[in-house]
Design a protein around this motif. Sequence first.
Motif, PDB file in Angstrom:
ATOM      1  N   THR A  60      93.582  56.262 -23.751  1.00 44.72           N
ATOM      2  CA  THR A  60      93.746  57.714 -23.884  1.00 44.72           C
ATOM      3  C   THR A  60      92.423  58.439 -23.718  1.00 44.72           C
ATOM      4  O   THR A  60      92.337  59.458 -23.016  1.00 44.72           O
ATOM      5  CB  THR A  60      94.361  58.052 -25.260  1.00 44.72           C
ATOM      6  N   VAL A  61      91.374  57.934 -24.365  1.00 50.90           N
ATOM      7  CA  VAL A  61      90.046  58.573 -24.255  1.00 50.90           C
ATOM      8  C   VAL A  61      89.558  58.540 -22.810  1.00 50.90           C
ATOM      9  O   VAL A  61      89.035  59.536 -22.293  1.00 50.90           O
ATOM     10  CB  VAL A  61      89.037  57.872 -25.194  1.00 50.90           C
ATOM     11  N   GLY A  62      89.710  57.393 -22.139  1.00 49.53           N
ATOM     12  CA  GLY A  62      89.319  57.309 -20.733  1.00 49.53           C
ATOM     13  C   GLY A  62      90.088  58.292 -19.871  1.00 49.53           C
ATOM     14  O   GLY A  62      89.526  58.941 -18.977  1.00 49.53           O
ATOM     15  N   HIS A  63      91.379  58.449 -20.139  1.00 50.77           N
ATOM     16  CA  HIS A  63      92.218  59.390 -19.379  1.00 50.77           C
ATOM     17  C   HIS A  63      91.767  60.827 -19.622  1.00 50.77           C
ATOM     18  O   HIS A  63      91.711  61.639 -18.680  1.00 50.77           O
ATOM     19  CB  HIS A  63      93.679  59.204 -19.786  1.00 50.77           C
ATOM     20  N   LEU A  64      91.447  61.163 -20.890  1.00 45.82           N
ATOM     21  CA  LEU A  64      91.001  62.520 -21.219  1.00 45.82           C
ATOM     22  C   LEU A  64      89.660  62.838 -20.570  1.00 45.82           C
ATOM     23  O   LEU A  64      89.367  64.011 -20.285  1.00 45.82           O
ATOM     24  CB  LEU A  64      90.897  62.683 -22.738  1.00 45.82           C
ATOM     25  N   MET A  65      88.823  61.807 -20.344  1.00 45.43           N
ATOM     26  CA  MET A  65      87.529  62.030 -19.682  1.00 45.43           C
ATOM     27  C   MET A  65      87.669  62.064 -18.169  1.00 45.43           C
ATOM     28  O   MET A  65      86.666  62.211 -17.456  1.00 45.43           O
ATOM     29  CB  MET A  65      86.537  60.940 -20.100  1.00 45.43           C
ATOM     30  N   GLY A  66      88.888  61.894 -17.667  1.00 48.37           N
ATOM     31  CA  GLY A  66      89.129  62.009 -16.233  1.00 48.37           C
ATOM     32  C   GLY A  66      88.848  60.761 -15.430  1.00 48.37           C
ATOM     33  O   GLY A  66      88.697  60.830 -14.209  1.00 48.37           O
ATOM     34  N   TRP A  67      88.768  59.605 -16.091  1.00 49.30           N
ATOM     35  CA  TRP A  67      88.512  58.356 -15.384  1.00 49.30           C
ATOM     36  C   TRP A  67      89.774  57.881 -14.680  1.00 49.30           C
ATOM     37  O   TRP A  67      90.898  58.213 -15.080  1.00 49.30           O
ATOM     38  CB  TRP A  67      88.028  57.286 -16.359  1.00 49.30           C
ATOM     39  N   LYS A  68      89.577  57.056 -13.651  1.00 49.15           N
ATOM     40  CA  LYS A  68      90.735  56.533 -12.937  1.00 49.15           C
ATOM     41  C   LYS A  68      91.472  55.503 -13.795  1.00 49.15           C
ATOM     42  O   LYS A  68      90.939  54.987 -14.783  1.00 49.15           O
ATOM     43  CB  LYS A  68      90.315  55.916 -11.603  1.00 49.15           C
ATOM     44  N   GLN A  69      92.709  55.225 -13.421  1.00 45.24           N
ATOM     45  CA  GLN A  69      93.594  54.431 -14.268  1.00 45.24           C
ATOM     46  C   GLN A  69      93.035  53.042 -14.573  1.00 45.24           C
ATOM     47  O   GLN A  69      93.082  52.573 -15.716  1.00 45.24           O
ATOM     48  CB  GLN A  69      94.968  54.301 -13.605  1.00 45.24           C
ATOM     49  N   MET A  70      92.495  52.347 -13.574  1.00 46.42           N
ATOM     50  CA  MET A  70      91.990  50.993 -13.792  1.00 46.42           C
ATOM     51  C   MET A  70      90.797  51.007 -14.751  1.00 46.42           C
ATOM     52  O   MET A  70      90.654  50.103 -15.585  1.00 46.42           O
ATOM     53  CB  MET A  70      91.608  50.343 -12.473  1.00 46.42           C
ATOM     54  N   ASP A  71      89.947  52.029 -14.667  1.00 44.57           N
ATOM     55  CA  ASP A  71      88.843  52.158 -15.622  1.00 44.57           C
ATOM     56  C   ASP A  71      89.381  52.332 -17.040  1.00 44.57           C
ATOM     57  O   ASP A  71      88.837  51.762 -17.994  1.00 44.57           O
ATOM     58  CB  ASP A  71      87.958  53.355 -15.257  1.00 44.57           C
ATOM     59  N   CYS A  72      90.433  53.125 -17.177  1.00 40.78           N
ATOM     60  CA  CYS A  72      91.025  53.366 -18.504  1.00 40.78           C
ATOM     61  C   CYS A  72      91.621  52.085 -19.080  1.00 40.78           C
ATOM     62  O   CYS A  72      91.489  51.815 -20.284  1.00 40.78           O
ATOM     63  CB  CYS A  72      92.106  54.441 -18.413  1.00 40.78           C
ATOM     64  N   ILE A  73      92.271  51.286 -18.239  1.00 39.09           N
ATOM     65  CA  ILE A  73      92.870  50.029 -18.707  1.00 39.09           C
ATOM     66  C   ILE A  73      91.782  49.076 -19.189  1.00 39.09           C
ATOM     67  O   ILE A  73      91.861  48.514 -20.288  1.00 39.09           O
ATOM     68  CB  ILE A  73      93.694  49.371 -17.578  1.00 39.09           C
ATOM     69  N   PHE A  74      90.758  48.890 -18.363  1.00 36.47           N
ATOM     70  CA  PHE A  74      89.662  47.996 -18.755  1.00 36.47           C
ATOM     71  C   PHE A  74      88.938  48.530 -19.987  1.00 36.47           C
ATOM     72  O   PHE A  74      88.527  47.750 -20.852  1.00 36.47           O
ATOM     73  CB  PHE A  74      88.676  47.817 -17.593  1.00 36.47           C
ATOM     74  N   LEU A  75      88.780  49.848 -20.072  1.00 36.44           N
ATOM     75  CA  LEU A  75      88.110  50.436 -21.237  1.00 36.44           C
ATOM     76  C   LEU A  75      88.891  50.128 -22.517  1.00 36.44           C
ATOM     77  O   LEU A  75      88.291  49.762 -23.541  1.00 36.44           O
ATOM     78  CB  LEU A  75      87.972  51.951 -21.066  1.00 36.44           C
ATOM     79  N   GLY A  76      90.219  50.270 -22.473  1.00 38.95           N
ATOM     80  CA  GLY A  76      91.030  49.968 -23.649  1.00 38.95           C
ATOM     81  C   GLY A  76      90.848  48.537 -24.115  1.00 38.95           C
ATOM     82  O   GLY A  76      90.697  48.277 -25.320  1.00 38.95           O
ATOM     83  N   VAL A  77      90.837  47.593 -23.171  1.00 42.87           N
ATOM     84  CA  VAL A  77      90.656  46.178 -23.525  1.00 42.87           C
ATOM     85  C   VAL A  77      89.244  45.939 -24.063  1.00 42.87           C
ATOM     86  O   VAL A  77      89.050  45.232 -25.060  1.00 42.87           O
ATOM     87  CB  VAL A  77      90.933  45.276 -22.303  1.00 42.87           C
ATOM     88  N   ILE A  78      88.250  46.533 -23.411  1.00 45.68           N
ATOM     89  CA  ILE A  78      86.846  46.349 -23.822  1.00 45.68           C
ATOM     90  C   ILE A  78      86.627  46.831 -25.252  1.00 45.68           C
ATOM     91  O   ILE A  78      85.952  46.179 -26.049  1.00 45.68           O
ATOM     92  CB  ILE A  78      85.913  47.096 -22.845  1.00 45.68           C
ATOM     93  N   LEU A  79      87.207  47.976 -25.607  1.00 46.17           N
ATOM     94  CA  LEU A  79      86.997  48.554 -26.940  1.00 46.17           C
ATOM     95  C   LEU A  79      87.808  47.856 -28.022  1.00 46.17           C
ATOM     96  O   LEU A  79      87.576  48.094 -29.210  1.00 46.17           O
ATOM     97  CB  LEU A  79      87.364  50.044 -26.929  1.00 46.17           C
TER      98      LEU A  79
ATOM     99  N   THR B  83      86.687  48.369 -10.996  1.00 45.87           N
ATOM    100  CA  THR B  83      86.203  49.376 -11.941  1.00 45.87           C
ATOM    101  C   THR B  83      85.017  50.121 -11.337  1.00 45.87           C
ATOM    102  O   THR B  83      84.341  49.628 -10.435  1.00 45.87           O
ATOM    103  CB  THR B  83      85.766  48.724 -13.273  1.00 45.87           C
ATOM    104  N   SER B  84      84.771  51.314 -11.853  1.00 46.03           N
ATOM    105  CA  SER B  84      83.664  52.142 -11.356  1.00 46.03           C
ATOM    106  C   SER B  84      82.326  51.572 -11.812  1.00 46.03           C
ATOM    107  O   SER B  84      82.245  50.885 -12.832  1.00 46.03           O
ATOM    108  CB  SER B  84      83.830  53.577 -11.867  1.00 46.03           C
ATOM    109  N   SER B  85      81.273  51.891 -11.065  1.00 44.20           N
ATOM    110  CA  SER B  85      79.949  51.326 -11.346  1.00 44.20           C
ATOM    111  C   SER B  85      79.381  51.807 -12.676  1.00 44.20           C
ATOM    112  O   SER B  85      78.549  51.126 -13.279  1.00 44.20           O
ATOM    113  CB  SER B  85      78.985  51.696 -10.214  1.00 44.20           C
TER     114      SER B  85
END
Length: 748
Positions: free
Chosen positions: A119-138, A367-369
Amino acid sequence: MLAETVTATAETATHLYPLISDLGLILMTAAVAVLIFKKIKQPLVLGYLIAGFLAGNHFDFFPSVTDIKSVEVWAEIGVIFLLFSLGLEFSFKKLVKVGGTASITAVTQIVAMLFIGYTVGHLMGWKQMDCIFLGVILSISSTTIILKTFDELGVKAQKFAGNVIGSLIVQDIVAILMMVLLSTIAVSSQFSGSELIKSVLKLVFFLTIWFVGGIFFIPTLLKRAKSLLTDEMLLIVSIALCLMMVILAANVGFSPALGAFIMGSIIAETTQAEHIEHLVKPVKDLFGAVFFVSVGMLINPGTLAQYYIPVIILTVVVIFGQSVSSMIGALLSGQPLKQSVQTGMSLSQIGEFSFIIATLGMTLDVTSSFLYPIVVAVSAVTTFTTPFMVKLSIPVSEFLSKKLPRKWVKRIERYSANAQAIKSVSTWQIVLRAYLLQIIIHSIIIVAVTFLSAKFLLPLVEGSKFGNAIAALVTLILLSPFLWALALRRVAVKEVLILMAERKYRGPIIMMILFRFILTLVFIGFLLDNFFSREVAFIAFAVALILYIIFPKKLNAQYHRIETHFMKNLNAREIINNKRRRSDLTPWEGHLSTFDIAKESNIAGKTLQELQLREEIGVNIAFIKRGDITIKIPSRNERLFPGDEVCVIGTDKQVDEFKDYLNKHEIDVSPNVKENEIVLQQLELKNEDFIGKSIRQSQLREKTNGLVVGIERKGDRILNPDSQMILEKDDILWIVGDKKLLTKLVQP
């Protein structure tokens, strides 16, 4: 000739120069950073990250690594050894023994942080794959950082630490599974339900085969070669097994890290696991350091300056999100408020698995750089905050106890006490679990052997007159014990007989028996269909069925030998090491801890009455283990001898005081818990024979061969009550004593 040799040597030196110089730079920088961070008492991981930043291409005032590709290869090897070492510390049985408390805590945290991170990644405007990886990472806390912090703060023997470590075990397993699922999502670039289900089934299939096969063969191999294996050879064999599983995992489409972890967890069940772990540690430390340095090399100050707002946001999300979600999970699992807050605030960071998952995203180029350096920055900040979070957990829990509505606190306390009493599993659950385990394991073994035979055995006999028949016969002989076990082996016999006496369970049990038999026939048909035409397969099927009916006893004996060998290998380490277990008295935050009496101790030879441990420190002696003899609930006249293992029961504070007491008397402390027949039992006082009498007059000690270690009376709790305390109606007693005697006491 000499000129050619000199030229070749020069070319080799030129080729090796960047490799050697880069490795030297990395290790020298890492060594200096580690010394500094050791001096200032900070986690070494941070030292490696800063060393990597200094040696990387983003810092101009320091020599830089020239061959990044070689460093990346070393880093991948580092991940392999890190996961192999983690597997050596992990046991599949340990996950089962972790129980519901840690599992509920870990799953609650992971699910909550997956949602929050996405959700946080989505609110910051990141692409979907970045948001998925971010959720797992956190969602994954750092095992390395937490264990290091616990060691430095001296809280590893405290009760909440057991729940934290158990949660980390569950998190590590979930992280491995999520790495597989992320790889599937990244390759398919879509959330295909069927693809995910296929990946999960494929993972379960190979994990089962690898674990069953590994436990059956590897402990036996190491045991029989034990007399031949020097430390050098054992290290080589262990690393060879690790790399063999890495290759196998890669060939079937999984990450090399998964293969390393699986082999480590298989070796963890052997009797030489601790020795192998000790031998592998220097190798793991070397390549692990290179991995963390390579992570630091990717820190780009420019990127961090550009994305400093996401770094701040995600740091706050990790600290508060992980703390709150873990605390809620601990409360749901039945932990008291204080321990729940301690658990939550201890798990408030990300670390090595987050790096590995972020690396996976970069390797797959999905994922983005900017994600990687952000993750490293958040990990660095939360690593610094972890010790302070652990220290602040007790004041925060006390603050919440005072500020929360009294009704809430009372409900949490009552829920915690009741949750500890709910331990029973229904007879139907036992039977259902046994049947499902029987079906799943044997089905996977049968399918795997059939596929392997069709792929490797059948081509060897192809073209010969009776080649297919020979291949089918060999496969059928190999599978015959497992086919018999799937169809006819009796499981949970006592429970099945109990359920068969009730009409409502007869139908389901008969259906399960028929299902197993029909499934066995299907597998026999499947096997023969791989080797013959339909007509020949039908005849062979009938012959095979007759043979199975004629030789049931031989098949039973053969399967029993296979199962006995497997269970012997599986339990060998536990039997030899007398694996220790932790018992908890949750409502009072008391727990059992075992300490060793050193040979040079000056309290050896004294009686418990002379030592006055209960009066001075507040702890009770639950048992004394002397060699192969266990003295349960020792009397006050019992003496302590050098080499005794004494199990005390008390709160975290009391256990720490006892530990200090032992240290003052030159005691070697080993804060582990031994397997024993003593249990903690909750008893609500209804028996008129006890009401109105003191604890001593009630003779509960004599009747249970135990001690009353806690009383809950009208919401108040008393740990280790005085023997003259009068028992009242509706008191809730907590007794530590002989399991059989306590069972008789609580029976109406």
